[in-house]
Design a protein around this motif. Structure first.
Motif, PDB file in Angstrom:
ATOM      1  N   GLY A  10      11.385  10.348   3.786  1.00  0.00           N
ATOM      2  CA  GLY A  10      11.269   8.920   4.271  1.00  0.00           C
ATOM      3  C   GLY A  10      10.647   8.504   5.596  1.00  0.00           C
ATOM      4  N   LEU A  11      11.113   9.938   6.407  1.00  0.00           N
ATOM      5  CA  LEU A  11      10.231   9.381   7.843  1.00  0.00           C
ATOM      6  C   LEU A  11       8.832   9.687   7.687  1.00  0.00           C
ATOM      7  CD1 LEU A  11      11.398   9.352  11.049  1.00  0.00           C
ATOM      8  CD2 LEU A  11      11.144  11.697  10.938  1.00  0.00           C
ATOM      9  N   LEU A  12       8.318  10.545   7.067  1.00  0.00           N
ATOM     10  CA  LEU A  12       6.821  10.816   6.990  1.00  0.00           C
ATOM     11  C   LEU A  12       6.174   9.779   6.176  1.00  0.00           C
ATOM     12  CD1 LEU A  12       4.446  12.559   7.450  1.00  0.00           C
ATOM     13  CD2 LEU A  12       4.946  14.022   5.500  1.00  0.00           C
ATOM     14  N   GLY A  13       6.885   9.109   5.211  1.00  0.00           N
ATOM     15  CA  GLY A  13       6.230   8.179   4.318  1.00  0.00           C
ATOM     16  C   GLY A  13       6.530   6.825   4.861  1.00  0.00           C
ATOM     17  N   GLY A  14       7.244   6.655   5.771  1.00  0.00           N
ATOM     18  CA  GLY A  14       7.311   5.582   6.430  1.00  0.00           C
ATOM     19  C   GLY A  14       6.190   5.424   7.328  1.00  0.00           C
ATOM     20  N   MET A  15       5.992   6.629   8.078  1.00  0.00           N
ATOM     21  CA  MET A  15       4.861   6.660   9.238  1.00  0.00           C
ATOM     22  C   MET A  15       3.369   6.507   8.641  1.00  0.00           C
ATOM     23  SD  MET A  15       6.526   9.893  11.504  1.00  0.00           S
ATOM     24  CE  MET A  15       4.938  10.088  12.393  1.00  0.00           C
ATOM     25  N   LEU A  19       0.593   3.369   9.059  1.00  0.00           N
ATOM     26  CA  LEU A  19      -0.565   3.902   9.746  1.00  0.00           C
ATOM     27  C   LEU A  19      -1.856   3.622   8.776  1.00  0.00           C
ATOM     28  CD1 LEU A  19       0.494   6.856  11.760  1.00  0.00           C
ATOM     29  CD2 LEU A  19      -0.202   4.713  12.654  1.00  0.00           C
ATOM     30  N   ALA A  20      -1.609   4.347   7.542  1.00  0.00           N
ATOM     31  CA  ALA A  20      -2.724   4.157   6.736  1.00  0.00           C
ATOM     32  C   ALA A  20      -2.329   3.632   5.188  1.00  0.00           C
ATOM     33  CB  ALA A  20      -3.241   5.557   6.510  1.00  0.00           C
ATOM     34  N   GLY A  21      -1.150   3.552   4.825  1.00  0.00           N
ATOM     35  CA  GLY A  21      -0.642   3.440   3.700  1.00  0.00           C
ATOM     36  C   GLY A  21      -0.708   4.602   2.706  1.00  0.00           C
ATOM     37  N   GLY A  22       0.138   4.586   1.544  1.00  0.00           N
ATOM     38  CA  GLY A  22       0.459   5.834   0.459  1.00  0.00           C
ATOM     39  C   GLY A  22       1.615   6.659   0.872  1.00  0.00           C
ATOM     40  N   GLY A  23       2.397   5.821   1.384  1.00  0.00           N
ATOM     41  CA  GLY A  23       3.691   6.565   1.747  1.00  0.00           C
ATOM     42  C   GLY A  23       4.579   7.020   0.381  1.00  0.00           C
ATOM     43  N   SER A  24       4.444   6.373  -0.767  1.00  0.00           N
ATOM     44  CA  SER A  24       5.185   6.544  -1.702  1.00  0.00           C
ATOM     45  C   SER A  24       4.467   7.900  -2.389  1.00  0.00           C
ATOM     46  CB  SER A  24       4.705   5.439  -3.127  1.00  0.00           C
ATOM     47  OG  SER A  24       5.108   4.322  -2.612  1.00  0.00           O
ATOM     48  N   PHE A  25       3.551   8.574  -1.918  1.00  0.00           N
ATOM     49  CA  PHE A  25       2.924   9.813  -2.589  1.00  0.00           C
ATOM     50  C   PHE A  25       3.790  10.733  -1.956  1.00  0.00           C
ATOM     51  CE2 PHE A  25      -1.392   7.812  -2.365  1.00  0.00           C
ATOM     52  CZ  PHE A  25      -1.292   7.549  -3.914  1.00  0.00           C
ATOM     53  N   VAL A  26       4.778  10.524  -0.829  1.00  0.00           N
ATOM     54  CA  VAL A  26       5.545  11.479  -0.200  1.00  0.00           C
ATOM     55  C   VAL A  26       6.935  11.413  -0.457  1.00  0.00           C
ATOM     56  CG1 VAL A  26       6.606  12.334   1.884  1.00  0.00           C
ATOM     57  CG2 VAL A  26       4.297  11.710   1.981  1.00  0.00           C
ATOM     58  N   ILE A  27       7.523   9.868  -0.829  1.00  0.00           N
ATOM     59  CA  ILE A  27       8.894   9.637  -1.015  1.00  0.00           C
ATOM     60  C   ILE A  27       9.221   9.902  -2.699  1.00  0.00           C
ATOM     61  CG2 ILE A  27      10.538   7.998  -1.057  1.00  0.00           C
ATOM     62  CD1 ILE A  27       9.216   6.696   1.383  1.00  0.00           C
ATOM     63  N   PHE A  28       8.147   9.513  -3.565  1.00  0.00           N
ATOM     64  CA  PHE A  28       8.513   9.614  -4.918  1.00  0.00           C
ATOM     65  C   PHE A  28       8.627  11.469  -5.325  1.00  0.00           C
ATOM     66  CE2 PHE A  28       6.550   9.886  -9.021  1.00  0.00           C
ATOM     67  CZ  PHE A  28       7.619   9.668  -9.982  1.00  0.00           C
ATOM     68  N   VAL A  39      12.644   8.716 -13.901  1.00  0.00           N
ATOM     69  CA  VAL A  39      12.731   7.168 -13.935  1.00  0.00           C
ATOM     70  C   VAL A  39      13.642   6.747 -12.771  1.00  0.00           C
ATOM     71  CG1 VAL A  39      13.672   5.477 -15.261  1.00  0.00           C
ATOM     72  CG2 VAL A  39      12.483   6.874 -16.454  1.00  0.00           C
ATOM     73  N   LEU A  40      14.650   7.304 -12.344  1.00  0.00           N
ATOM     74  CA  LEU A  40      15.513   6.900 -11.372  1.00  0.00           C
ATOM     75  C   LEU A  40      14.723   7.324 -10.094  1.00  0.00           C
ATOM     76  CD1 LEU A  40      17.843   6.821 -13.491  1.00  0.00           C
ATOM     77  CD2 LEU A  40      19.413   7.525 -11.490  1.00  0.00           C
ATOM     78  N   ALA A  41      14.135   8.328 -10.153  1.00  0.00           N
ATOM     79  CA  ALA A  41      13.295   8.674  -8.699  1.00  0.00           C
ATOM     80  C   ALA A  41      12.114   7.551  -8.230  1.00  0.00           C
ATOM     81  CB  ALA A  41      12.584  10.014  -8.913  1.00  0.00           C
ATOM     82  N   ASN A  42      11.443   6.922  -9.857  1.00  0.00           N
ATOM     83  CA  ASN A  42      10.522   5.789  -9.399  1.00  0.00           C
ATOM     84  C   ASN A  42      11.178   4.627  -9.151  1.00  0.00           C
ATOM     85  OD1 ASN A  42       7.844   4.859  -9.810  1.00  0.00           O
ATOM     86  ND2 ASN A  42       8.686   3.690 -11.425  1.00  0.00           N
ATOM     87  N   ALA A  43      12.355   4.297  -9.678  1.00  0.00           N
ATOM     88  CA  ALA A  43      13.069   3.057  -9.190  1.00  0.00           C
ATOM     89  C   ALA A  43      13.499   3.095  -7.820  1.00  0.00           C
ATOM     90  CB  ALA A  43      14.198   2.636  -9.991  1.00  0.00           C
ATOM     91  N   SER A  44      14.104   4.355  -7.385  1.00  0.00           N
ATOM     92  CA  SER A  44      14.280   4.581  -6.235  1.00  0.00           C
ATOM     93  C   SER A  44      13.469   4.576  -4.972  1.00  0.00           C
ATOM     94  CB  SER A  44      15.377   6.035  -5.751  1.00  0.00           C
ATOM     95  OG  SER A  44      16.378   5.896  -6.997  1.00  0.00           O
ATOM     96  N   ASN A  45      12.349   5.095  -5.407  1.00  0.00           N
ATOM     97  CA  ASN A  45      10.951   4.944  -4.505  1.00  0.00           C
ATOM     98  C   ASN A  45      10.859   3.265  -4.169  1.00  0.00           C
ATOM     99  OD1 ASN A  45       8.591   5.772  -3.133  1.00  0.00           O
ATOM    100  ND2 ASN A  45       7.621   4.860  -4.898  1.00  0.00           N
ATOM    101  N   THR A  46      10.733   2.619  -5.093  1.00  0.00           N
ATOM    102  CA  THR A  46      10.426   1.062  -4.911  1.00  0.00           C
ATOM    103  C   THR A  46      11.711   0.512  -3.999  1.00  0.00           C
ATOM    104  OG1 THR A  46       9.472   0.935  -7.127  1.00  0.00           O
ATOM    105  CG2 THR A  46      10.462  -0.918  -6.121  1.00  0.00           C
ATOM    106  N   TYR A  47      12.826   0.823  -4.320  1.00  0.00           N
ATOM    107  CA  TYR A  47      13.898   0.375  -3.425  1.00  0.00           C
ATOM    108  C   TYR A  47      13.768   1.133  -2.133  1.00  0.00           C
ATOM    109  CZ  TYR A  47      18.770   1.367  -1.314  1.00  0.00           C
ATOM    110  OH  TYR A  47      19.776   1.415  -0.489  1.00  0.00           O
ATOM    111  N   ALA A  48      13.489   2.284  -1.678  1.00  0.00           N
ATOM    112  CA  ALA A  48      13.051   2.723  -0.251  1.00  0.00           C
ATOM    113  C   ALA A  48      11.840   2.200   0.320  1.00  0.00           C
ATOM    114  CB  ALA A  48      12.923   4.103  -0.371  1.00  0.00           C
ATOM    115  N   CYS A  49      10.888   1.561  -0.354  1.00  0.00           N
ATOM    116  CA  CYS A  49       9.865   1.133   0.441  1.00  0.00           C
ATOM    117  C   CYS A  49      10.053  -0.378   0.467  1.00  0.00           C
ATOM    118  CB  CYS A  49       8.598   1.286  -0.617  1.00  0.00           C
ATOM    119  SG  CYS A  49       7.879   2.913  -0.801  1.00  0.00           S
TER     120      CYS A  49
END
Length: 254
Positions: A10-15, A19-28, A39-49
């Motif tokens: 999450g830390l890396l994804g938020g950074m 800075l450049a976009g694309g944090g979901s590629f790390v968090i998901f 399915v839960l991971a995808n939904a949880s990624n949306t929640y985290a972002c």
């Protein structure tokens, strides 16, 4: 250890998002590797972002305000498309979703890589044909509905697709475009998260750990952004995203 890794992701994804976009590629993927079903991971990624979209919208509000007249339509289309996308996700099995993950990742990474060229392509054609853009308002609305559906179904790459749509719609102020991108992303994500929450389809503990990391990473990156070249972050995201896509394809078809 799992929570430490999720917080770090999450830390890396938020950074990266800051800075450049694309944090979901790390968090998901981190949620997947932590054992959260697809399915839960995808939904949880949306929640985290989601918090990043909301705080970003607030930060860009002075650039969004001049376009208040369009916000109602954009919000309605974002809500409708986001809900339908989330509804579609809730109706697919983990097994079926796991099979299409590589294709969704490939699409999102391709959009990330070629997003700037796509934006310039649409911008060049929209600025010379404003009357055509106005005449195609219905088509633009349908396209935004489809993009919002994609965002409700799979969040990764949503911002870049929205930037291309805004360029097609005739916007040329980069700050207004970024603000509207974040606002529509927030609307899509809010309704999707509410839909996921209503059916217990969010891994709250894992998602909240990633969310906390993303908030810290986003603030830290904004503060130290002058020390890290955005092109370097973008290059990392591209290499990482391509590698991850190959990994998912190998897992499904290898």
């Amino acid at each position: 250890m799992t929570y430490v890794l999720l917080f770090a992701a999450g830390l890396l994804g938020g950074m990266i998002n800051s800075l450049a976009g694309g944090g979901s590629f790390v968090i998901f993927p981190a949620l997947l590797f932590a054992g959260v079903p697809p399915v839960l991971a995808n939904a949880s990624n949306t929640y985290a972002c989601l918090p990043g979209y909301v705080t970003g919208t607030i930060g860009y509000w002075k650039h969004i305000a001049p376009h208040k007249g369009r916000l109602a339509l954009y919000s309605i289309l974002g809500l409708a498309g986001g809900f339908l996308g989330a509804e579609a996700l809730m109706r697919i099995s983990d097994e079926a979703f796991a099979i299409i993950i590589p294709w969704l990742m490939a699409f999102a990474v391709a959009i990330y890589i070629f997003g700037q060229r796509i934006n310039r392509f649409f911008a060049a054609r929209s600025t010379g044909s404003r009357h055509a853009v106005r005449a195609g308002a219905i088509g633009l609305s349908v396209l935004l509905l489809a993009i919002s559906f994609y965002g409700g179904f799979f969040n990764a790459g949503l911002g870049i697709v929205l930037l291309a749509w805004l360029a097609l719609a005739g916007f040329d102020d980069v700050h207004a475009m970024n603000g509207l991108k974040l606002l529509i992303s927030a609307v899509v994500s809010v309704v999707a998260v509410l839909r996921f929450a209503a059916t217990g389809s969010i891994a709250w503990v894992e998602g909240s750990v990633a969310l906390a990391g993303a908030m810290v990473g986003g603030f830290a990156a904004a503060y130290f952004s002058h020390l890290v070249p955005a092109k370097m972050i973008r290059g990392f995201v591209i290499v990482y995203g391509v590698g991850l896509t190959v990994y998912f394809f190998w897992g499904v078809y290898g």
